[in-house]
Design an enzyme around this catalytic site. Structure first.
Site, PDB file in Angstrom:
ATOM      1  N   ASP A 166      -1.758   1.312   1.677  1.00  0.00           N
ATOM      2  CA  ASP A 166      -2.560   2.529   1.611  1.00  0.00           C
ATOM      3  C   ASP A 166      -2.930   3.066   3.003  1.00  0.00           C
ATOM      4  OD1 ASP A 166      -2.521   1.695  -1.069  1.00  0.00           O
ATOM      5  OD2 ASP A 166      -4.454   0.707  -0.866  1.00  0.00           O
ATOM      6  N   GLU A 187      -2.003   8.032  -9.128  1.00  0.00           N
ATOM      7  CA  GLU A 187      -3.114   7.713  -8.243  1.00  0.00           C
ATOM      8  C   GLU A 187      -2.829   8.237  -6.831  1.00  0.00           C
ATOM      9  OE1 GLU A 187      -3.324   3.480  -8.597  1.00  0.00           O
ATOM     10  OE2 GLU A 187      -1.553   3.125  -7.361  1.00  0.00           O
TER      11      GLU A 187
END
Length: 323
Positions: free
Chosen positions: A29, A208
């Protein structure tokens, strides 16, 4: 012999330098911002992992943002022990804002917090992370969305917005207050701007990691679909849609609404990468960079940093270097 010996020493030095260039550092991420001549990379990790680089190739590990887990997060989220997910870094109001996620896997008992700093340079006397605590929290049954994966953008009118979410009802968007420390609406009036479920469908909603990037006349909404975090079994891929209005509606290249299962595939895995996703986009040095992680098929599916240049064709992003 002396000449050969000199060549061997030179080769050894060059080899050491080559080995120091870390193109495949382990991250999850990732998001990047540049201050002065230094790039700072924030990613998932204990206390939020931080690395710095002068060239986007060789990375130096810095101290994490938090030495210990924020007390508010430990008290609010059962099972949270300090492994902080999916940070987002941006510059507003003459300071840096770092939004971050506290959660446990597979549950929508989650929260998004924010910390600020006047500088990202750890050698600067003004360097100090100030945690402002919780911005928003999701609660099972009460809220059918997940408070993780925040991304902040300020529109042309100066209003700041936070996109966030995974699974459940999909990607959400909410306006922030002027100080960016809280939301400017009720948690029960938050709109969905992207979902992999078509209207009337039930079942899983594997979407997401939203990220909005303004380019020319459009806001581009990037997101990741399918499954991360499974190593060799990961199926992560990136999608994109666009809108002339920050709140949408966002559509893909086939004019399908992202709220109705749409999303043009920007990048997907192949024989070299099991899956790629959770991207950020950053403009620096006259280039648009796509920053993401991929699961390396040649290294047991380990998650690695990838940085590629984004080109634009007919108003849509394309990745210059294919996987």
């Amino acid at each position: 012999m002396k000449y050969l010996f000199t060549l061997l020493i030179l080769f050894s030095i060059l080899n050491v330098k080559a080995q120091s260039v870390q193109k495949g550092i382990s991250v999850h991420d990732p998001v990047i911002i540049k201050q002065d001549s230094i790039y700072y990379l924030f990613s998932t990790g204990n206390g939020i992992k931080v690395q710095s680089s002068k060239d986007l190739l060789s990375w130096k590990l810095e101290r994490p943002v938090f030495a210990t887990a924020p007390i508010w997060a430990v008290e609010s989220i059962s099972g949270f022990k300090g492994h902080i997910w999916a940070p987002d870094i941006s510059f507003h109001n003459n300071q840096y804002y770092l939004f971050y996620s506290v959660s446990t896997f597979g549950k929508n008992s989650s929260a998004i917090g924010v910390a600020t700093n006047k500088t990202l340079n750890p050698s600067d006397s003004n360097f100090k992370w100030v945690d402002h605590g919780k911005v928003i929290q999701s609660t099972p049954v009460k809220t059918h969305w997940n408070a993780i994966d925040p991304n902040i953008i300020t529109d042309d009118e100066g209003k700041s917005w936070m996109t966030f979410g995974s699974f459940w009802d999909g990607i959400k968007m909410v306006q922030l207050t002027k100080d960016l420390l809280s939301i400017d609406t009720s948690i029960y009036k938050i709109e969905t701007i992207a979902s992999q479920k078509k209207k009337g469908q039930s079942g899983n909603n594997a979407i997401e990691a939203p990220f909005i990037f303004k380019k020319n006349d459009y806001y581009y909404l990037f997101a990741s679909i399918d499954y991360c975090c499974k190593g060799e079994a990961s199926t992560y891929k990136m999608i994109v849609g666009r809108s002339k209005h920050i709140q949408g509606p966002y559509v893909d290249q086939s004019n399908i609404l992202l709220t109705n299962g749409g999303g043009t595939i920007l990048l997907a895995g192949n024989e070299n990468w099991h899956g790629v996703g959770h991207n950020a986009v950053y403009h620096a040095d006259g280039k648009d960079y796509l920053i993401f992680h991929g699961y390396d098929a040649k290294d047991n599916g380990k998650s690695k940093l990838r940085i590629e240049i984004l080109d634009w064709e007919n108003g849509w992003p394309t990745v210059r270097t294919k996987l």
